[in-house]
Design a protein around this motif. Structure first.
Motif, PDB file in Angstrom:
ATOM      1  N   HIS A 156      -5.819  19.237   9.566  1.00  0.00           N
ATOM      2  CA  HIS A 156      -4.519  19.108   8.871  1.00  0.00           C
ATOM      3  C   HIS A 156      -4.725  18.598   7.440  1.00  0.00           C
ATOM      4  O   HIS A 156      -3.898  17.856   6.907  1.00  0.00           O
ATOM      5  CB  HIS A 156      -3.585  18.158   9.634  1.00  0.00           C
ATOM      6  N   SER A 157      -5.844  18.996   6.826  1.00  0.00           N
ATOM      7  CA  SER A 157      -6.158  18.481   5.488  1.00  0.00           C
ATOM      8  C   SER A 157      -5.117  18.900   4.453  1.00  0.00           C
ATOM      9  O   SER A 157      -4.769  18.118   3.573  1.00  0.00           O
ATOM     10  CB  SER A 157      -7.538  18.971   5.043  1.00  0.00           C
ATOM     11  N   GLY A 158      -4.608  20.150   4.587  1.00  0.00           N
ATOM     12  CA  GLY A 158      -3.663  20.632   3.589  1.00  0.00           C
ATOM     13  C   GLY A 158      -2.455  19.727   3.444  1.00  0.00           C
ATOM     14  O   GLY A 158      -2.110  19.293   2.341  1.00  0.00           O
ATOM     15  N   GLU A 159      -1.824  19.419   4.562  1.00  0.00           N
ATOM     16  CA  GLU A 159      -0.630  18.581   4.531  1.00  0.00           C
ATOM     17  C   GLU A 159      -0.956  17.172   4.051  1.00  0.00           C
ATOM     18  O   GLU A 159      -0.223  16.590   3.242  1.00  0.00           O
ATOM     19  CB  GLU A 159      -0.004  18.519   5.926  1.00  0.00           C
ATOM     20  N   ARG A 160      -2.068  16.607   4.514  1.00  0.00           N
ATOM     21  CA  ARG A 160      -2.431  15.244   4.113  1.00  0.00           C
ATOM     22  C   ARG A 160      -2.690  15.148   2.622  1.00  0.00           C
ATOM     23  O   ARG A 160      -2.272  14.197   1.959  1.00  0.00           O
ATOM     24  CB  ARG A 160      -3.681  14.795   4.876  1.00  0.00           C
ATOM     25  N   ILE A 161      -3.418  16.144   2.089  1.00  0.00           N
ATOM     26  CA  ILE A 161      -3.750  16.104   0.659  1.00  0.00           C
ATOM     27  C   ILE A 161      -2.504  16.325  -0.194  1.00  0.00           C
ATOM     28  O   ILE A 161      -2.331  15.693  -1.238  1.00  0.00           O
ATOM     29  CB  ILE A 161      -4.848  17.150   0.345  1.00  0.00           C
TER      30      ILE A 161
ATOM     31  N   LEU B 294     -15.230  15.077 -16.273  1.00  0.00           N
ATOM     32  CA  LEU B 294     -14.739  13.889 -15.562  1.00  0.00           C
ATOM     33  C   LEU B 294     -15.807  13.326 -14.632  1.00  0.00           C
ATOM     34  O   LEU B 294     -16.043  12.115 -14.594  1.00  0.00           O
ATOM     35  CB  LEU B 294     -13.493  14.256 -14.748  1.00  0.00           C
ATOM     36  N   LEU B 295     -16.463  14.217 -13.899  1.00  0.00           N
ATOM     37  CA  LEU B 295     -17.444  13.783 -12.908  1.00  0.00           C
ATOM     38  C   LEU B 295     -18.716  13.244 -13.562  1.00  0.00           C
ATOM     39  O   LEU B 295     -19.346  12.325 -13.045  1.00  0.00           O
ATOM     40  CB  LEU B 295     -17.788  14.958 -11.980  1.00  0.00           C
TER      41      LEU B 295
ATOM     42  N   GLU C   1     -10.059   8.536  -6.144  1.00  0.00           N
ATOM     43  CA  GLU C   1      -8.912   9.185  -6.796  1.00  0.00           C
ATOM     44  C   GLU C   1      -9.315  10.564  -7.323  1.00  0.00           C
ATOM     45  O   GLU C   1      -8.589  11.551  -7.170  1.00  0.00           O
ATOM     46  CB  GLU C   1      -8.404   8.321  -7.963  1.00  0.00           C
ATOM     47  N   LEU C   2     -10.491  10.618  -7.936  1.00  0.00           N
ATOM     48  CA  LEU C   2     -10.959  11.890  -8.494  1.00  0.00           C
ATOM     49  C   LEU C   2     -11.247  12.901  -7.385  1.00  0.00           C
ATOM     50  O   LEU C   2     -10.997  14.103  -7.544  1.00  0.00           O
ATOM     51  CB  LEU C   2     -12.209  11.633  -9.338  1.00  0.00           C
ATOM     52  N   ALA C   3     -11.742  12.427  -6.252  1.00  0.00           N
ATOM     53  CA  ALA C   3     -11.969  13.316  -5.107  1.00  0.00           C
ATOM     54  C   ALA C   3     -10.653  13.917  -4.634  1.00  0.00           C
ATOM     55  O   ALA C   3     -10.591  15.107  -4.274  1.00  0.00           O
ATOM     56  CB  ALA C   3     -12.640  12.546  -3.975  1.00  0.00           C
ATOM     57  N   LEU C   4      -9.593  13.105  -4.632  1.00  0.00           N
ATOM     58  CA  LEU C   4      -8.271  13.609  -4.241  1.00  0.00           C
ATOM     59  C   LEU C   4      -7.764  14.656  -5.231  1.00  0.00           C
ATOM     60  O   LEU C   4      -7.175  15.667  -4.837  1.00  0.00           O
ATOM     61  CB  LEU C   4      -7.274  12.452  -4.132  1.00  0.00           C
ATOM     62  N   PHE C   5      -7.977  14.410  -6.529  1.00  0.00           N
ATOM     63  CA  PHE C   5      -7.554  15.401  -7.530  1.00  0.00           C
ATOM     64  C   PHE C   5      -8.292  16.729  -7.318  1.00  0.00           C
ATOM     65  O   PHE C   5      -7.696  17.803  -7.425  1.00  0.00           O
ATOM     66  CB  PHE C   5      -7.814  14.877  -8.949  1.00  0.00           C
ATOM     67  N   LEU C   6      -9.589  16.650  -7.035  1.00  0.00           N
ATOM     68  CA  LEU C   6     -10.381  17.861  -6.790  1.00  0.00           C
ATOM     69  C   LEU C   6      -9.884  18.598  -5.545  1.00  0.00           C
ATOM     70  O   LEU C   6      -9.674  19.820  -5.563  1.00  0.00           O
ATOM     71  CB  LEU C   6     -11.845  17.480  -6.597  1.00  0.00           C
ATOM     72  N   ALA C   7      -9.692  17.843  -4.458  1.00  0.00           N
ATOM     73  CA  ALA C   7      -9.225  18.450  -3.208  1.00  0.00           C
ATOM     74  C   ALA C   7      -7.831  19.046  -3.389  1.00  0.00           C
ATOM     75  O   ALA C   7      -7.544  20.147  -2.905  1.00  0.00           O
ATOM     76  CB  ALA C   7      -9.217  17.400  -2.097  1.00  0.00           C
ATOM     77  N   ARG C   8      -6.969  18.342  -4.097  1.00  0.00           N
ATOM     78  CA  ARG C   8      -5.605  18.834  -4.340  1.00  0.00           C
ATOM     79  C   ARG C   8      -5.644  20.128  -5.163  1.00  0.00           C
ATOM     80  O   ARG C   8      -4.860  21.055  -4.918  1.00  0.00           O
ATOM     81  CB  ARG C   8      -4.805  17.756  -5.075  1.00  0.00           C
TER      82      ARG C   8
ATOM     83  N   SER D 204     -21.633  13.699  -8.174  1.00  0.00           N
ATOM     84  CA  SER D 204     -22.027  14.565  -7.059  1.00  0.00           C
ATOM     85  C   SER D 204     -21.464  14.048  -5.737  1.00  0.00           C
ATOM     86  O   SER D 204     -20.989  14.821  -4.897  1.00  0.00           O
ATOM     87  CB  SER D 204     -23.557  14.635  -6.994  1.00  0.00           C
ATOM     88  N   GLN D 205     -21.477  12.731  -5.552  1.00  0.00           N
ATOM     89  CA  GLN D 205     -20.937  12.136  -4.331  1.00  0.00           C
ATOM     90  C   GLN D 205     -19.417  12.330  -4.249  1.00  0.00           C
ATOM     91  O   GLN D 205     -18.859  12.494  -3.160  1.00  0.00           O
ATOM     92  CB  GLN D 205     -21.304  10.658  -4.290  1.00  0.00           C
ATOM     93  N   THR D 206     -18.773  12.334  -5.419  1.00  0.00           N
ATOM     94  CA  THR D 206     -17.322  12.549  -5.452  1.00  0.00           C
ATOM     95  C   THR D 206     -16.970  13.957  -4.984  1.00  0.00           C
ATOM     96  O   THR D 206     -16.001  14.166  -4.248  1.00  0.00           O
ATOM     97  CB  THR D 206     -16.769  12.311  -6.874  1.00  0.00           C
ATOM     98  N   VAL D 207     -17.778  14.948  -5.392  1.00  0.00           N
ATOM     99  CA  VAL D 207     -17.542  16.324  -4.939  1.00  0.00           C
ATOM    100  C   VAL D 207     -17.727  16.421  -3.426  1.00  0.00           C
ATOM    101  O   VAL D 207     -16.942  17.077  -2.730  1.00  0.00           O
ATOM    102  CB  VAL D 207     -18.491  17.308  -5.659  1.00  0.00           C
ATOM    103  N   GLN D 208     -18.745  15.742  -2.898  1.00  0.00           N
ATOM    104  CA  GLN D 208     -18.964  15.726  -1.444  1.00  0.00           C
ATOM    105  C   GLN D 208     -17.776  15.092  -0.726  1.00  0.00           C
ATOM    106  O   GLN D 208     -17.358  15.551   0.345  1.00  0.00           O
ATOM    107  CB  GLN D 208     -20.248  14.955  -1.124  1.00  0.00           C
ATOM    108  N   MET D 209     -17.223  14.041  -1.336  1.00  0.00           N
ATOM    109  CA  MET D 209     -16.054  13.384  -0.755  1.00  0.00           C
ATOM    110  C   MET D 209     -14.864  14.349  -0.705  1.00  0.00           C
ATOM    111  O   MET D 209     -14.139  14.418   0.294  1.00  0.00           O
ATOM    112  CB  MET D 209     -15.692  12.148  -1.600  1.00  0.00           C
ATOM    113  N   ALA D 210     -14.678  15.113  -1.795  1.00  0.00           N
ATOM    114  CA  ALA D 210     -13.584  16.093  -1.846  1.00  0.00           C
ATOM    115  C   ALA D 210     -13.768  17.156  -0.761  1.00  0.00           C
ATOM    116  O   ALA D 210     -12.812  17.548  -0.086  1.00  0.00           O
ATOM    117  CB  ALA D 210     -13.514  16.743  -3.226  1.00  0.00           C
ATOM    118  N   SER D 211     -15.013  17.600  -0.586  1.00  0.00           N
ATOM    119  CA  SER D 211     -15.303  18.613   0.443  1.00  0.00           C
ATOM    120  C   SER D 211     -14.999  18.069   1.837  1.00  0.00           C
ATOM    121  O   SER D 211     -14.476  18.785   2.702  1.00  0.00           O
ATOM    122  CB  SER D 211     -16.764  19.047   0.356  1.00  0.00           C
TER     123      SER D 211
END
Length: 589
Positions: free
Chosen positions: A452-457, A388-389, A405-412, A438-445
């Motif tokens: 409170h990242s857990g609840e937000r994601i 995907l990346l 959107e893809l960063a959110l999927f990775l973080a989730r 690569s920038q998308t992975v950095q965004m996910a990180s």
């Protein structure tokens, strides 16, 4: 050496060969002695005998057996005989367990090691599972190999080091040395130095790996092709690499060209070009094309299979978005019988979800949690995200906010424990620096590092038709509390069923076990788990995952429940005795 005429004769002659190998560790001598026996039709028995003898010995002999199999795979053992030998072992696991108490786990490591060493294809697990009785110990071996070894983070290193290595190179070390030799050669162009390094390896039986990796390097890096062809031609005409090893190397690339095509779309064309050059220059026998002719059909058939898989996957995913039926999707995916394309399915799922509403995006994440526990390995999921990346820039042409959107999927995926945070580093290492992926992975990180990242994601798409993970945990806690205060057993089972999250039933098991430790009426809680197991409401994999999660947190539990360790051991004994758990669970680290 006497040539055996029957299997009984072969058995008598092959045991001393194995015994001598375990004493001397001389791979080349063993290969030579086995070749002199002839009797190719009995080689599957050799695989079985070598491993069964090693299973009852020390780790040193187990490691030596794996190394010898890798050596023989090049010269004497073809893939069918290797698979048949392992199949014979799986069918006789019950008998092996009588004399070797940990036979299931040891054989699982041998299976995993063979897949890591590329002498068994990953699809062997699926094919073997279809041939074995569901209740057999052979099935348990496959489950342990897949769940405990091949799905673990950094599984290749884990499996390679399981027996502590030996005085020889491990296969993984040999591969790394070969890769380093080839990269240095491409940089320097010094063939004499490359030949010296290949000789120093002292692994003539493993030269097919040199050929394979050289060809792949030529496919991945067009500018290196002239040097690669020069190296292979001169090493063959100079008798450094035998014609048999060259042919084997080409065959191994031919077998994996479809996987290469995922990263290099023109891999098939580039391989054909290298193949034609080798034959025209005279260092690969022209008969290779005839023997590889079925391979051409295989490529075409495989290409058609991928196309068919993508079409069927699209239909399955579209139906899931309409029905929200996770178990039905899993059944449909299993019926396709193509686990080698799991990464393609993941890419298709998320690509389709990104172009839809928040409901479908939430459903895709919920489904991914289920697949990670039931069907997909961590490797499958990482490979799917890498695909995907790598195509993120193209995706952004159709879906404007694809990177976010893809960063959110990775973080989730990390929040849902589908991936570990460290997996993001592994994924990033496979991408071009400063690329969109690569920038998308950095965004996910960055999303994961926020407060409170857990609840937000978890709430990033507003929840779907199913429960968000935190909601589900709350529901599970409440239904267990109600049951514990005098609720009905059948009603509790129905509440678990109504959650509609069979992929998350490991949380039910985890919370139930912790509650049993804390409360006085543990018999009632254990009766619930027994009922869930008997009804098939909670699968053996989900039950095992739940116990594993409690095991991981025992140190923390002991702070509040001093006898937590003792209680947990009792639960494991009870669960193993009643068939809730895989028998190998107790031996897992």
């Amino acid at each position: 050496m006497q040539v055996p005429a029957t299997l009984d004769d072969y058995r008598k002659l092959v045991v001393p060969v194995i015994e001598e190998y375990f004493s001397t560790g001389d791979v080349e001598l063993s290969v030579s002695e086995l070749r002199s026996l002839g009797s190719d039709q009995f080689h599957n028995y050799f695989v079985k005998k070598l491993i069964s003898m090693a299973m009852d010995r020390h780790d040193k002999e187990k490691e030596m057996a794996s190394i010898l199999l890798s050596a023989l795979y090049a010269d004497l053992l073809d893939s069918s005989k290797m698979s048949e030998g392992f199949m014979m072992l799986l069918e006789s696991t019950e008998d092996l367990s009588v004399d070797i108490p940990d036979a299931i786990d040891v054989l699982a490591v041998f299976v995993a090691r063979a897949i890591v060493d590329e002498i068994l294809p990953p699809v062997f697990l699926t094919r073997a599972r279809a041939l074995l009785p569901e209740s057999s110990k052979g099935i348990e071996v496959l489950q342990v190999a897949e769940k405990s070894y091949l799905s673990a983070p950094h599984h290749a290193e884990l499996v390679e080091r399981k027996w502590g290595g030996s005085t020889h190179f491990t296969v993984e070390e040999a591969k790394k040395r070969i890769q380093d030799i080839l990269r240095e050669y491409i940089e320097s162009g010094d063939t004499d130095e490359a030949f010296r390094c290949i000789r120093e390896l002292g692994l003539p039986f493993f030269h097919h790996e040199v050929v394979k990796r050289a060809l792949i390097l030529g496919i991945e890096n067009l500018s290196s092709q002239p040097l690669i062809l020069k190296l292979l031609k001169e090493s063959t005409t100079g008798c450094l690499i035998s014609s048999n090893q060259v042919s084997k190397g080409f065959s191994r690339v031919a077998e994996t060209v479809d996987d290469l095509s995922l990263d290099v779309p023109s891999a098939k064309t580039l391989f054909d070009k290298l193949l034609s050059a080798a034959i025209s220059e005279g260092w690969l026998d022209a008969s290779f094309c005839k023997s590889a002719a079925p391979g051409e059909d295989m490529w075409n058939a495989s290409s058609e299979k991928v196309k068919h898989f993508k079409e069927e996957s699209g239909h399955i995913i579209q139906e899931y978005f309409l029905s929200d039926d996770v178990p039905e999707l899993i059944r449909s995916l299993q019926e396709l019988s193509a686990p080698e394309y799991n990464a393609i399915f993941l890419k298709k799922l998320i690509t389709l979800a990104m172009d839809r509403k928040n409901r479908e995006k939430e459903m895709a994440s919920v489904l991914l949690s289920s697949l990670s526990l039931e069907l997909f390995s961590t490797g499958d999921i990482m490979k799917g995200f890498i695909m995907l990346l790598q195509s993120a820039e193209d995706t952004a042409l159709d879906i404007v906010d694809a990177p976010s959107e893809l960063a959110l999927f990775l973080a989730r995926a990390v929040i849902d424990e589908v991936l570990l945070p460290l997996n993001l580093d592994d994924i990033s290492s496979k991408l071009r620096p400063n690329s969109s992926g690569s920038q998308t992975v950095q965004m996910a990180s960055s999303l994961l590092a926020a407060r409170h990242s857990g609840e937000r994601i978890l709430r990033c798409w507003g929840g779907g038709t199913g429960w968000a993970v935190e909601d589900a945990k709350d529901k599970i806690s409440k239904l267990l509390e109600e049951y514990n205060t005098g609720g009905d057993l059948k009603e509790a089972c129905q509440c678990i069923r109504d959650l509609g999250m069979p992929f998350f039933n490991h949380e039910v098991v985890k919370k139930a076990l912790v509650m049993a430790m804390e409360k006085q009426n543990e018999a009632s809680i254990l009766a619930l788990l027994q009922e869930c197991s008997s009804e098939g409401l909670i699968t053996i994999n989900q039950m095992t995952n739940g116990f594993a999660r409690v095991k991981e947190g025992l140190d923390d539990l002991t702070l509040d429940i001093p006898n937590a360790q003792e209680k947990f051991r009792g639960y494991v004994e009870l669960a193993t005795e009643r068939g809730w758990l895989l028998p190998s669970f107790a031996s897992l680290p």
